[in-house]
Structure formats: C-alpha cells, structure tokens
Design an enzyme around this catalytic site. Structure first.
Site, PDB file in Angstrom:
ATOM      1  N   GLU A  23       3.686  11.348 -22.024  1.00 14.19           N
ATOM      2  CA  GLU A  23       5.229  10.898 -21.280  1.00 14.19           C
ATOM      3  C   GLU A  23       4.959   8.711 -21.331  1.00 14.19           C
ATOM      4  O   GLU A  23       5.155   8.504 -19.689  1.00 14.19           O
ATOM      5  CB  GLU A  23       5.522  11.496 -20.616  1.00 14.19           C
ATOM      6  CG  GLU A  23       5.670  13.183 -20.639  1.00 14.19           C
ATOM      7  CD  GLU A  23       5.957  13.741 -19.258  1.00 14.19           C
ATOM      8  OE1 GLU A  23       5.808  13.070 -18.567  1.00 14.19           O
ATOM      9  OE2 GLU A  23       5.666  14.743 -19.301  1.00 14.19           O
ATOM     10  N   PRO A  24       5.044   8.113 -22.540  1.00 12.66           N
ATOM     11  CA  PRO A  24       5.027   6.558 -21.451  1.00 12.66           C
ATOM     12  C   PRO A  24       7.012   5.942 -21.625  1.00 12.66           C
ATOM     13  O   PRO A  24       7.659   7.071 -21.837  1.00 12.66           O
ATOM     14  CB  PRO A  24       4.206   5.684 -22.835  1.00 12.66           C
ATOM     15  CG  PRO A  24       5.287   7.528 -24.724  1.00 12.66           C
ATOM     16  CD  PRO A  24       4.795   8.451 -23.180  1.00 12.66           C
ATOM     17  N   TYR A  58       7.162  -2.616  -4.085  1.00  7.90           N
ATOM     18  CA  TYR A  58       5.604  -1.494  -4.807  1.00  7.90           C
ATOM     19  C   TYR A  58       5.015  -3.598  -4.911  1.00  7.90           C
ATOM     20  O   TYR A  58       3.748  -3.333  -4.930  1.00  7.90           O
ATOM     21  CB  TYR A  58       5.507  -1.219  -6.215  1.00  7.90           C
ATOM     22  CG  TYR A  58       6.399  -0.649  -6.665  1.00  7.90           C
ATOM     23  CD1 TYR A  58       6.217   0.496  -6.355  1.00  7.90           C
ATOM     24  CD2 TYR A  58       7.287  -0.473  -7.130  1.00  7.90           C
ATOM     25  CE1 TYR A  58       7.486   1.845  -5.982  1.00  7.90           C
ATOM     26  CE2 TYR A  58       7.944   0.609  -8.015  1.00  7.90           C
ATOM     27  CZ  TYR A  58       8.125   1.406  -7.572  1.00  7.90           C
ATOM     28  OH  TYR A  58       8.753   3.185  -7.730  1.00  7.90           O
ATOM     29  N   CYS A 117      20.885 -10.434   2.245  1.00  5.71           N
ATOM     30  CA  CYS A 117      20.520 -10.845   3.613  1.00  5.71           C
ATOM     31  C   CYS A 117      19.153 -10.017   3.974  1.00  5.71           C
ATOM     32  O   CYS A 117      19.530  -8.933   4.743  1.00  5.71           O
ATOM     33  CB  CYS A 117      21.738 -11.350   4.710  1.00  5.71           C
ATOM     34  SG  CYS A 117      22.825 -12.298   4.243  1.00  5.71           S
ATOM     35  N   TYR A 152      12.535   0.005 -14.491  1.00  7.02           N
ATOM     36  CA  TYR A 152      13.003  -0.028 -13.082  1.00  7.02           C
ATOM     37  C   TYR A 152      13.468  -1.693 -13.303  1.00  7.02           C
ATOM     38  O   TYR A 152      13.270  -2.235 -11.680  1.00  7.02           O
ATOM     39  CB  TYR A 152      11.677   0.352 -12.703  1.00  7.02           C
ATOM     40  CG  TYR A 152      10.691   0.850 -12.837  1.00  7.02           C
ATOM     41  CD1 TYR A 152      11.530   2.720 -13.103  1.00  7.02           C
ATOM     42  CD2 TYR A 152       9.982   1.676 -13.807  1.00  7.02           C
ATOM     43  CE1 TYR A 152      11.186   3.781 -13.326  1.00  7.02           C
ATOM     44  CE2 TYR A 152       8.895   2.112 -13.869  1.00  7.02           C
ATOM     45  CZ  TYR A 152       9.459   3.639 -13.834  1.00  7.02           C
ATOM     46  OH  TYR A 152       9.163   4.693 -14.440  1.00  7.02           O
TER      47      TYR A 152
END
Length: 384
Positions: free
Chosen positions: A242-243, A284, A309, A338
C-alpha cells in the site's frame, strides 16, 4: 525536482501562486520502481497521500487499487471506476457509512479492533491489522506500529480475531501490517515481518499478507520486498502493498512567490504559501527541498516563512538563497504527498490550483489544469 525551471515559470504565470504542480513522468516512474521491486504483489495506493481525481484515474488505468479511510475516499474510488477487489477500507474508527459503501462496492475491510468483527456487513472479506509494537525510525505522529499507537490489534489477539471472522461467516483473508510513514531504516520492516512470523503456527496458511507501505523515499525497495515476500511465502500467502507518499511525493512541487524579506532575530524570506498549503513541516518537522528559481550569489541562510499568524508557519529553516527579491519563485519539492491533501482554508485562504506536467500530451500545451483555484465564495459556500 524533475520539471524544468522554465516550465515551472510558465505554470506560475498561467495559474498563479501558490500552486501545486505534478510531473506525470515521475508519477509513472515511481510506480514502475514499486513494481520492479515487488513483482507480482498487488498494489493499492493509499489515497490519503493525494486524492486528486486526475491522479487517481491515472493510477487506476495502470491497474492500481485504492486504500480508503473515509466515506469521501470511497466515493472518489467509485467515481474513477474502482470496485470489488480494487478497494480496501481501512481505519480505526469506521463509520456506518463506510461499512455500507464498502459492502456496496464489494471492498475488503481491514479489521482494526476485535469488536469490529460484529460491525462488518454480512459475508465480508477482511484482513486483520496487527500492531507489532515496534519503535520505528520516524516521527512519533507517523509511527502507526508503535505499542502506544491507536492502530491494529496485538499479536496475541490476531489468531482469535481471524477465527471470530470465520465463525461470523466472513472470509478471513489474512493479516495486514503497516508500521508507519516516511520510515528511514529498512530494518524496521524486517523486524515487523519477523514479529508476524511468530503467528505462523497459530494461524496456519493464509491467503493474503498485506505489508502496507511507509517506505522512505530513498528506501531500498528491493531489500524490503525480499523480506516481505519471505514473510508472505511463510504463510503461503499472496503479497499486497500500500504505497502512498512513495508514489506521489517526488512527483509534486509547491510553487510560491517571494513577498519580501525581514531581518529580526533571524533572516526571513516571506512567501505567499505557508502552513495552509504545506502542513508537514509544522506538523511533523518535515524537511522539504527548496530550490530558488532565480540566479545570484548566495547571500545568507533564510527561513522560508508563510503568511499565517502562527510562529510555526515556516516551510523551511536555514536555506541558503541568493538575495530574495519580491516576485521571484521558490519551488518546494516532495510536496506531492500531504500537500494538497492536507491543505486548509484556515484564515479563509483559498486552496491553490493544481496542474499536471505532461509535455507532448497536448498540442502546444505541456500543462493540464487538474484543479481550479478556489475563490472566497467557494470557501464559505456551505455556510448558512
């Protein structure tokens, strides 16, 4: 970065910035690398990495299935023509809508907790997700196979859950393991597959071993594949993978324009993209390659700062650049995964356009728009 700088300049002028651009050739090349390494393994794309319909159609046409973790992702899979064995339904807290859609599409469910057996639609096909309780080489938020993670069941529970599936009239295909994302050390996969081998005597032969994904972009895929196939062979099982990020990250670039500079305690290069367009650095601590699309001697190290901000709204730190000038372009690499998928309308910012680079595909045009830029009216259209 695989797209020529002149082509990036053209895209920015045509579509504006911020802008996500994707290289079709790199997307195809990444899939070829996976297939060269894993051979006959069945490939499912983890849609959460980037759900753009044009990219999904391209992968579907290449024979790739989809791993879905929401009703919306299942709807996208159906829209591009996927069904049955081409769809996996994953996630630790599936909704009634996901069970219903998965059953209607004939999908395979990945059981994430023992109680889920009773929630499955009648006569479902299922895999049991096992958590091998490993400390792996990635950010804590990405370590899905750690002992404290919310994902999967314990090794000790797995035989019991497989038997419960069979007793309830379901087809227990086998086991699933996914230990995290952006994993740097290939030995983490070896350890995970080794933990699964402890179950062989209790489970007997299985039809499927789903080895998940999560490989770092520079991972030794052939080495990981050998270990995965060895584990699958021990169970007499077919191998599935599942890449997600691996397939699309390097195909994507975020283009952003310099707004200006600021020197306080640090040197800031201010740009028109930020955490709303690329959240991974803030979420991350991810480091993305940054390429300036202008010439000149390097002047200093700069922090690439967005317009939000928020003090954490930084796309990169300590990047050596020629003197930034208003209007110049920066290319933020490895943004195909992402980037758009996690983009937001925080601060009522309109999400960017997306474009696919495929030179020679269309007469006189190397770029195909695959998502239009939102307007403020689009952002509040659902509000009452």
């Amino acid at each position: 970065m695989t797209i020529p700088p002149a082509a990036l300049q053209t895209a920015a002028e045509r579509f504006g910035t911020p802008l996500y651009v994707y290289d079709a050739a790199e997307l195809d090349a990444a899939l070829l690398r996976v297939r060269a390494a894993f051979g006959a393994a069945r490939v499912y794309y983890a849609m959460k990495a980037n759900p753009n319909l044009t990219l999904l159609r391209r992968l579907h046409a290449a024979g790739v299935g989809f791993e879905c973790v929401s009703p919306g992702e299942l709807a996208r899979a159906e829209v591009v023509g996927a069904s049955g064995a081409q769809i996996l339904v994953n996630g630790p807290a599936k909704s009634d809508a996901e069970y219903a859609a998965g059953a209607r599409l004939g999908a395979t469910f990945i059981v994430d907790r023992e109680e889920e057996v009773a929630l499955l639609p009648p006569q479902s096909q299922a895999l049991v997700r096992v958590n091998p309780a490993l400390a792996v080489s990635t950010h804590d938020h990405l370590a899905t196979g750690a002992a404290g993670s919310k994902f999967g069941i314990t090794l000790q529970q797995a035989p019991r859950v497989l038997e419960a599936l069979r007793a309830a009239g379901h087809t227990a295909l086998g086991l699933h393991v996914h230990i995290g994302s952006a994993i740097r050390d290939a030995h983490d996969f070896t350890a995970a597959f080794g933990r699964l081998s402890e179950l062989r005597e209790e489970t007997g032969p299985l039809a499927v071993l789903d080895a998940g994904g999560g490989w770092g972009l520079d991972a030794d895929l052939h080495g990981i594949a050998r270990e995965a196939w060895a584990a699958a062979t021990a169970f007499g099982a077919e191998l599935w993978v599942e890449p997600g990020r691996y397939l699309v990250a390097r195909a994507g670039t975020l283009l952003t324009r310099v707004v200006g500079t600021k020197r306080t305690g640090r040197n800031f290069c201010l740009v028109d993209a930020g955490m709303t367009e690329l959240l991974r650095p803030m979420l991350y601590g991810a480091a993305h390659p940054v390429t300036p699309l202008w010439d000149g001697p390097e002047t200093a190290d700069w922090d690439i700062a967005g317009p939000a901000c928020e003090s954490g709204d930084l796309l990169a730190r300590d990047i050596s650049l020629p003197q930034p000038r208003r209007g110049e372009l920066l290319a933020i690499g490895e943004a195909g995964a992402y980037g758009a998928a996690m983009s937001s309308t925080y601060l009522t910012r309109s999400r960017p356009a997306e474009a696919l680079y495929e030179p020679g595909r269309h007469s006189g045009a190397d770029w195909t728009p695959i998502r239009r830029r939102e307007t403020p009216q689009d952002v509040w259209a659902a509000e009452i």
